[in-house]
Design a protein around this motif. Structure first.
Motif, PDB file in Angstrom:
ATOM      1  N   PRO A   1       0.790  -1.237   0.000  1.00  0.00           N
ATOM      2  CA  PRO A   1       0.000   0.000   0.000  1.00  0.00           C
ATOM      3  C   PRO A   1       0.822   1.287   0.000  1.00  0.00           C
ATOM      4  CG  PRO A   1      -0.171  -1.127   2.110  1.00  0.00           C
ATOM      5  CD  PRO A   1       0.554  -2.049   1.184  1.00  0.00           C
ATOM      6  N   ASP A   2       2.054   1.224   0.473  1.00  0.00           N
ATOM      7  CA  ASP A   2       2.875   2.438   0.521  1.00  0.00           C
ATOM      8  C   ASP A   2       3.730   2.628  -0.723  1.00  0.00           C
ATOM      9  OD1 ASP A   2       1.868   3.058   3.051  1.00  0.00           O
ATOM     10  OD2 ASP A   2       3.378   1.801   4.035  1.00  0.00           O
ATOM     11  N   ALA A   3       3.692   1.685  -1.629  1.00  0.00           N
ATOM     12  CA  ALA A   3       4.494   1.781  -2.854  1.00  0.00           C
ATOM     13  C   ALA A   3       3.664   2.359  -3.986  1.00  0.00           C
ATOM     14  CB  ALA A   3       5.016   0.402  -3.256  1.00  0.00           C
ATOM     15  N   ALA A   4       4.269   3.270  -4.725  1.00  0.00           N
ATOM     16  CA  ALA A   4       3.644   3.796  -5.941  1.00  0.00           C
ATOM     17  C   ALA A   4       3.934   2.820  -7.082  1.00  0.00           C
ATOM     18  CB  ALA A   4       4.216   5.173  -6.264  1.00  0.00           C
ATOM     19  N   HIS A   5       3.247   3.020  -8.177  1.00  0.00           N
ATOM     20  CA  HIS A   5       3.487   2.238  -9.397  1.00  0.00           C
ATOM     21  C   HIS A   5       3.757   3.227 -10.513  1.00  0.00           C
ATOM     22  CE1 HIS A   5       2.205  -1.655  -7.720  1.00  0.00           C
ATOM     23  NE2 HIS A   5       1.497  -0.862  -6.921  1.00  0.00           N
ATOM     24  N   LEU A   6       4.808   2.947 -11.261  1.00  0.00           N
ATOM     25  CA  LEU A   6       5.211   3.811 -12.365  1.00  0.00           C
ATOM     26  C   LEU A   6       5.197   3.001 -13.650  1.00  0.00           C
ATOM     27  CD1 LEU A   6       6.404   6.588 -13.297  1.00  0.00           C
ATOM     28  CD2 LEU A   6       8.665   5.583 -12.877  1.00  0.00           C
ATOM     29  N   VAL A   7       4.510   3.519 -14.665  1.00  0.00           N
ATOM     30  CA  VAL A   7       4.452   2.882 -15.978  1.00  0.00           C
ATOM     31  C   VAL A   7       5.148   3.807 -16.969  1.00  0.00           C
ATOM     32  CG1 VAL A   7       2.969   1.921 -17.774  1.00  0.00           C
ATOM     33  CG2 VAL A   7       2.230   1.837 -15.370  1.00  0.00           C
ATOM     34  N   VAL A   8       6.090   3.243 -17.716  1.00  0.00           N
ATOM     35  CA  VAL A   8       6.853   4.000 -18.707  1.00  0.00           C
ATOM     36  C   VAL A   8       6.456   3.518 -20.091  1.00  0.00           C
ATOM     37  CG1 VAL A   8       9.154   4.553 -19.567  1.00  0.00           C
ATOM     38  CG2 VAL A   8       8.780   4.300 -17.107  1.00  0.00           C
ATOM     39  N   SER A   9       6.022   4.443 -20.940  1.00  0.00           N
ATOM     40  CA  SER A   9       5.650   4.129 -22.320  1.00  0.00           C
ATOM     41  C   SER A   9       6.870   4.275 -23.222  1.00  0.00           C
ATOM     42  CB  SER A   9       4.549   5.102 -22.771  1.00  0.00           C
ATOM     43  OG  SER A   9       4.392   5.045 -24.171  1.00  0.00           O
ATOM     44  N   VAL A  10       7.138   3.225 -24.017  1.00  0.00           N
ATOM     45  CA  VAL A  10       8.221   3.264 -24.999  1.00  0.00           C
ATOM     46  C   VAL A  10       7.603   2.965 -26.361  1.00  0.00           C
ATOM     47  CG1 VAL A  10      10.432   2.301 -25.726  1.00  0.00           C
ATOM     48  CG2 VAL A  10       9.892   2.469 -23.291  1.00  0.00           C
ATOM     49  N   VAL A  11       7.673   3.940 -27.255  1.00  0.00           N
ATOM     50  CA  VAL A  11       7.096   3.786 -28.597  1.00  0.00           C
ATOM     51  C   VAL A  11       8.204   4.023 -29.612  1.00  0.00           C
ATOM     52  CG1 VAL A  11       5.389   4.672 -30.232  1.00  0.00           C
ATOM     53  CG2 VAL A  11       4.821   4.526 -27.794  1.00  0.00           C
ATOM     54  N   GLY A  12       8.384   3.040 -30.494  1.00  0.00           N
ATOM     55  CA  GLY A  12       9.424   3.172 -31.505  1.00  0.00           C
ATOM     56  C   GLY A  12      10.818   3.285 -30.912  1.00  0.00           C
ATOM     57  N   GLY A  13      11.016   2.685 -29.747  1.00  0.00           N
ATOM     58  CA  GLY A  13      12.312   2.721 -29.093  1.00  0.00           C
ATOM     59  C   GLY A  13      12.622   4.032 -28.379  1.00  0.00           C
ATOM     60  N   ILE A  14      11.600   4.874 -28.171  1.00  0.00           N
ATOM     61  CA  ILE A  14      11.777   6.168 -27.502  1.00  0.00           C
ATOM     62  C   ILE A  14      10.788   6.265 -26.341  1.00  0.00           C
ATOM     63  CG2 ILE A  14      11.586   8.677 -27.782  1.00  0.00           C
ATOM     64  CD1 ILE A  14      12.185   8.200 -30.784  1.00  0.00           C
ATOM     65  N   VAL A  15      11.260   6.744 -25.192  1.00  0.00           N
ATOM     66  CA  VAL A  15      10.347   6.969 -24.061  1.00  0.00           C
ATOM     67  C   VAL A  15       9.410   8.103 -24.439  1.00  0.00           C
ATOM     68  CG1 VAL A  15      10.146   7.725 -21.667  1.00  0.00           C
ATOM     69  CG2 VAL A  15      11.958   6.123 -22.321  1.00  0.00           C
ATOM     70  N   LYS A  16       8.117   7.820 -24.418  1.00  0.00           N
ATOM     71  CA  LYS A  16       7.109   8.802 -24.813  1.00  0.00           C
ATOM     72  C   LYS A  16       6.397   9.436 -23.634  1.00  0.00           C
ATOM     73  CE  LYS A  16       7.254   8.805 -29.295  1.00  0.00           C
ATOM     74  NZ  LYS A  16       7.605   9.986 -30.033  1.00  0.00           N
ATOM     75  N   ASP A  17       6.166   8.654 -22.582  1.00  0.00           N
ATOM     76  CA  ASP A  17       5.345   9.159 -21.490  1.00  0.00           C
ATOM     77  C   ASP A  17       5.559   8.273 -20.271  1.00  0.00           C
ATOM     78  OD1 ASP A  17       3.517  10.790 -20.234  1.00  0.00           O
ATOM     79  OD2 ASP A  17       1.756   9.895 -21.167  1.00  0.00           O
ATOM     80  N   ARG A  18       5.084   8.755 -19.139  1.00  0.00           N
ATOM     81  CA  ARG A  18       5.118   7.974 -17.907  1.00  0.00           C
ATOM     82  C   ARG A  18       3.894   8.329 -17.068  1.00  0.00           C
ATOM     83  NH1 ARG A  18       8.683  12.226 -17.499  1.00  0.00           N
ATOM     84  NH2 ARG A  18      10.537  11.522 -18.518  1.00  0.00           N
ATOM     85  N   LEU A  19       3.482   7.392 -16.271  1.00  0.00           N
ATOM     86  CA  LEU A  19       2.328   7.594 -15.397  1.00  0.00           C
ATOM     87  C   LEU A  19       2.641   6.993 -14.040  1.00  0.00           C
ATOM     88  CD1 LEU A  19      -0.792   8.295 -15.014  1.00  0.00           C
ATOM     89  CD2 LEU A  19      -1.126   5.852 -15.453  1.00  0.00           C
ATOM     90  N   ALA A  20       2.400   7.762 -12.987  1.00  0.00           N
ATOM     91  CA  ALA A  20       2.546   7.268 -11.622  1.00  0.00           C
ATOM     92  C   ALA A  20       1.166   7.173 -10.987  1.00  0.00           C
ATOM     93  CB  ALA A  20       3.435   8.207 -10.810  1.00  0.00           C
ATOM     94  N   VAL A  21       0.952   6.099 -10.241  1.00  0.00           N
ATOM     95  CA  VAL A  21      -0.284   5.934  -9.479  1.00  0.00           C
ATOM     96  C   VAL A  21       0.063   5.529  -8.059  1.00  0.00           C
ATOM     97  CG1 VAL A  21      -1.701   5.344 -11.494  1.00  0.00           C
ATOM     98  CG2 VAL A  21      -0.666   3.521 -10.130  1.00  0.00           C
ATOM     99  N   VAL A  22      -0.795   5.926  -7.138  1.00  0.00           N
ATOM    100  CA  VAL A  22      -0.657   5.565  -5.722  1.00  0.00           C
ATOM    101  C   VAL A  22      -2.013   5.077  -5.219  1.00  0.00           C
ATOM    102  CG1 VAL A  22       1.240   7.190  -5.274  1.00  0.00           C
ATOM    103  CG2 VAL A  22      -1.130   7.928  -4.954  1.00  0.00           C
ATOM    104  N   TRP A  23      -1.985   4.325  -4.138  1.00  0.00           N
ATOM    105  CA  TRP A  23      -3.211   3.832  -3.533  1.00  0.00           C
ATOM    106  C   TRP A  23      -3.835   4.934  -2.681  1.00  0.00           C
ATOM    107  CZ3 TRP A  23      -6.642   0.237  -4.162  1.00  0.00           C
ATOM    108  CH2 TRP A  23      -7.531  -0.082  -3.137  1.00  0.00           C
ATOM    109  N   ASP A  24      -5.109   5.175  -2.908  1.00  0.00           N
ATOM    110  CA  ASP A  24      -5.870   6.132  -2.110  1.00  0.00           C
ATOM    111  C   ASP A  24      -6.783   5.315  -1.192  1.00  0.00           C
ATOM    112  OD1 ASP A  24      -7.898   7.823  -1.100  1.00  0.00           O
ATOM    113  OD2 ASP A  24      -7.728   9.159  -2.828  1.00  0.00           O
ATOM    114  N   PRO A  25      -6.442   5.218   0.109  1.00  0.00           N
ATOM    115  CA  PRO A  25      -7.238   4.371   1.003  1.00  0.00           C
ATOM    116  C   PRO A  25      -8.663   4.877   1.206  1.00  0.00           C
ATOM    117  CG  PRO A  25      -5.544   5.554   2.241  1.00  0.00           C
ATOM    118  CD  PRO A  25      -5.309   5.840   0.787  1.00  0.00           C
TER     119      PRO A  25
END
Length: 152
Positions: free
Chosen positions: A115-139
């Motif tokens: 519950p205390d860890a965030a999650h980070l998703v990294v988008s790679v399109v065509g071999g290039i980092v395009k975007d990232r998204l972080a999410v956390v748990w909201d109790p």
């Protein structure tokens, strides 16, 4: 807000690029004023080869953290009194979003496994980092919510 050092984000993105076109996965440990990236092997291809019915997707569209490596990470965090700040993975050729499968993997019996860890998703399109998204748990809302990523 999720604070992350530029050098830590650089290492995560390097992992995503090196793993492309497969998904990468790992974690960020924090403690003693340090952030350290721990790469964890994605064994999704092996699981798919061994049982394509149970694991229909390969590492291009899914990840499964090597259990022994994850256990070692948890043991290290416990022994050093460090915390897991982030679990991360990449989405090759797709946007940065927290999918239903990502949510399911982050949960255990209708509660977040970490519950205390965030999650980070990294988008790679065509071999290039395009975007990232972080999410956390909201109790209060009992769900994962988008978190602003502050790079220091």
């Amino acid at each position: 807000m999720l604070r992350l050092r530029q050098s830590t984000l650089d290492e995560i993105e390097r992992h995503a690029l090196e793993s492309f076109p497969s998904e990468c996965c790992g974690a960020v440990l924090v403690g003693d004023g340090l952030e350290s990236v721990r790469r964890i092997s994605n064994i999704q291809d092996r699981l798919h080869r061994e049982d394509p019915i149970k694991h229909p997707r390969d590492a291009r569209t899914a990840y499964f953290m090597e259990p022994k490596e994850l256990f070692e990470l948890l043991r290290e965090a416990d022994q050093r009194h460090h915390a897991i700040r982030i679990f991360y993975h990449s989405h090759p050729e797709h946007g940065a979003y927290f999918s239903e499968e990502d949510k399911a993997r982050a949960m255990a019996w209708d509660e977040p496994a970490y519950p205390d860890a965030a999650h980070l998703v990294v988008s790679v399109v065509g071999g290039i980092v395009k975007d990232r998204l972080a999410v956390v748990w909201d109790p209060g809302r009992r769900e994962f919510v988008t978190a602003e990523l502050a790079i220091t």
